[in-house]
Every structure is written in C-alpha cells, then in structure tokens.
Enzyme design. Sequence first.
Site, short mmCIF file in Angstrom:
data_model
loop_
_atom_site.label_atom_id
_atom_site.label_comp_id
_atom_site.label_asym_id
_atom_site.label_seq_id
_atom_site.Cartn_x
_atom_site.Cartn_y
_atom_site.Cartn_z
CD GLU A 129 -1.90 1.92 2.34
OE1 GLU A 129 -1.93 1.51 3.50
OE2 GLU A 129 -1.78 3.13 2.04
CB CYS B 153 -1.63 6.67 2.09
SG CYS B 153 -2.64 5.41 2.82
#
Length: 525
Positions: A296, A330
């Site tokens: 990720e 994020c």
Amino acid sequence: MSFRTPILSTTSKRLSIIRFPPSTHRISLFRMASSSAAVFGLKDSTLIHNQGFIDGKWTDSQKGAKIVVTNPATLEELGHIPEMGLAETQEAIEAASKAFKTWGKTTAKHRHDILMKFYHLMKQHEDDLARIITLENGKPFAEAKGEVAYSASFLEWYAEEAVRTYGETIPSAFPGLRNVVIRQPVGVVSILTPWNFPSAMITRKLGAALAAGCTAVIKPPPETPFSCLALVELANQAGVPAGVINTVTTQANVVEVGKEMCTNHTVHKISFTGSTPVAKLLYGYASGTMKKVSIEAGGNAPFIVFDDADIDAAVEGAIACKFRGSGQTCVCANRIYVQSSVYAEFASRLAEKVATFKVGNGLEKDTTHGPLIHERAIEKVETHVEDALKRGAQLVHGGKRLTSVGPGTFYAPTILSDVPHDALINQEETFGPVASLTKFETEEEVLKLANDVQVGLAGYFFSRDIGRVWRVAEALEVGMVGTNTGLISQAVIPFGGVKESGLGREGSHGIEEYMNTKFIAFGGI
Ligand code: SIN
C-alpha cells in the site's frame, strides 16, 4: 527505510543513534526501561518496552547501539530502542521459521480465540495505547483513540476470517477423479509499517498473518516503535507462542534490514505500507525470490465537488478527509477540485471551518490537530506551498510554520486557491495540512485532471446526481472511492490501490494475501 518519504533516508532530525559501551549496557538499559515507562505516564507501564522481540524474548542489539525516539510536539525524548541489523534480522527470520512449523498447523479456531483475546486486551488498554500514539506520533488523543479502535477492529475482523478460510471442490473433467482445493498459510511474513498509523498498520497486517497461520517479522518505523512493542506485549499476554511474532527495530541499518526481510529465502511474503519509491525498491528485492507481495504505497487523492453537491456535506467531508492526522494519511485528499459556480462558496466555508482549528500538543484537551512527524515533513509542505504560490496560487489561510505553539514540528492548517495543475502539490502527495483548491468547469475536464497522475489509491467526490455518481465512481482510476463522504477507512473494506499505489488488498480480502491455494486431485476413485 523512512516509509513515508520518497528517499531511503537513514537519518532524521527527530532521531539519533547513540552507542553504549558494552560494559555499561545492561545497567543503562535497566535505567532506560523504567524512565521511559515513566515518561509515557501510562496506567499499565508494562506496555512500554525498550527492546526488540525475537523468539519470545525481549532483545537488545548485538552491538549495543540505540535509537532515541522523541515526541514531535515537544521534541522531548521518549525513550530508546535498539539499533538492530542484519544478524538480528536473520535471527528473527529463523525464529519465525521455526515457530511456523507448529503455528502453521494450529486450528483456525485456536487462532481465532487468540486473536479475540488480543482484541479484548487492546480494548482494555485503549487509553494507554492511544496515549502512546499521541506521544510518539503527535495526533490528538481523541484521534489516537479512534486509531486504537480501528487497529483493534482488524484483529476482530481477521479472527472471524480465520474460521472461514474455506476450500472448495470442483467437478472433475475426468471420470474417477475428484478435485479439491485447500488454502494454506504462506509461511514467514515480513511486515514493514509506517509512522502515520503506529498501531493500525501493524494489526492490519499482523492480524491477517496470524489468522492465516503465518508467523511474522515486523520492522516498525523508528519514529513510532513503542505502539508496535506495546502490541507485541499484548499479543504475548493473549497467548501468541514464542517465535510467532518477532520485532526488529532499526533506523541507521534500515537498508540492510529491509533488504534482508525482502530477499531472505525463508520469507515467503512481504507486506509494506509507505511511500511509492520505497515500495518499488522492496518490490524489486522481493522479486528475486518470487515472494508474495502486498503493497500500500502513496496516494494523491482527488476530492471533487460538483455544483449539485450538498456544500455543507462537502466541506465536512473535506475537513475530515484532508486534515485527518494533519494531512498525513495516504488516503487524505491531496487535490481539491471544485466546480466554478460553487467554488467561491466552498472556499469561504472551508476557510471558516479551518480557522476554528486548534493546533497543539495532542494531549491538550482542546487540540484538534497535532504536529507533523518531523522536520523533513515540514520541509516538504513548505516546498509545495512555495511552489504553488510561485506558480500563481493564492494563499487563503495559514501557509507557515507555527513556532508559537511549542518547540515541535507544527505547521498551520493551510488553504491555497487557484492552484495550477502543474504545481508540485497537484502532482505529488504532500502529506501535510494543506488544502489545494483548483477550479473546473465540466465533468470530463475534472476526470481528466483527477486521473492524470501515476498513483491511484483513493478518490472522493460530492454530487447528488445518481447518474453522475455511477459515472464518476467508475471512471476514477483509484482502488477506493468515497461518494458524498470523506471517510472510507474501515477494517471491513478491501483497502488498496491501483497504478503505482500498490498491489493486493488488506482488510476484507486481506487474509487471501497470506494464503496459498493448493489443488489436490484424488484419483483412483
Ligand atoms: C495509511 O495512511 O497508510 C492508511 C490510512 C487508513 O487506513 O485510513
């Protein structure tokens, strides 16, 4: 590896390495362990550990070097952790490999029960765990408590997944043959996590690994190691056997440790959350031995407000999405596109809300937003703001460091308007509290802008038009879409991105990534 920065930096202004002469090493450690626990001011001081954890034992580094960890709000020292290296990493991998021989054969029900105990222990210690997060990461205590709840929810989710790792039977193409598919744990897993969610990014990966029957070597970030070590303590209390979870702490030796974790033949999977450049490097390392990979990596989320949107909801969504963790997630909105007829109204309402923020030490009751993690984070934000202003953007609010708040790394929540498409802030993830506003005219134009980046983690938009909601949700090149909401993160969703934002999914499809599918043909029937 500094997982939220685009460079393989081994130094940080918030972290420094100190070396103790071997003869005084134990005494120093004893003193540090107790003083560090006192600094945290927890109800249960046994949650604070100043050592790594290998094969069921709290462990120092072989060379005696230490990393100093500080509070980003006060720049005061919180404690030390060992600077480990290649030897400790190999030891940890070996311990995990040995433990896999038994843990990998336990029943799913057994692993479920241990994960549920771990979950309840987290709930029981939620205030202490949140306090550790606030002290080492800086996020406000209420937000840290939210992270603990989020973090624990991964353990609950994966406990319930463990007992549902079903196989299947497939009708055979040939007479006298039966086709059966089973799922087995992959083995030893390397887990590399970032500082922005010191607790939740550990359980998101570790929970899946344990549930599947894998064993793990974790490398927490040097900025926020204490949350990870506290979780290891609770996992022990929950009954996770020796060698199943190992933790190697490092900062200066991050390259050799990270490389070993991703190249060692005994490791069969890596799971990483962090920046895209580091992700690419680790992916390259892992390719040499064909490891399974979950990544990720960075995002650069578009947040679109159409003229048919509920503007109040869009402003609330933008606040939640852009300023969560002071912009250091994020999935934070990075580029805010607003349709021209509602642009002025949206910008002024957003500015009104942002003006009410109280930036400060996360332990103070009225603090709504904490510091950035370190000096490098501030420098990146400053570069993006300066660049946008140079290219013609307007400063609506903030735009500077906040030195009056305290000695820590504080930056004012900022709003920029009329930010051109080619500004750095629209091209790369800022990871800071800056809302960058850009005007658009048509759906087609904004989709082109939104998709014109190499990454695709999350995307958000506000619209009341059901046709548009479907069209835009389908057209955004991202792994996760929020329509009429700025908050999407939950344990139950398939969390992950497309393009250079990563590989694989965590959360709802997460356990799959930790299991191999094996086909068995039964002949002679
Ligand atoms: C991240 O920033 O890496 C994770 C964010 C989330 O889980 O919401």
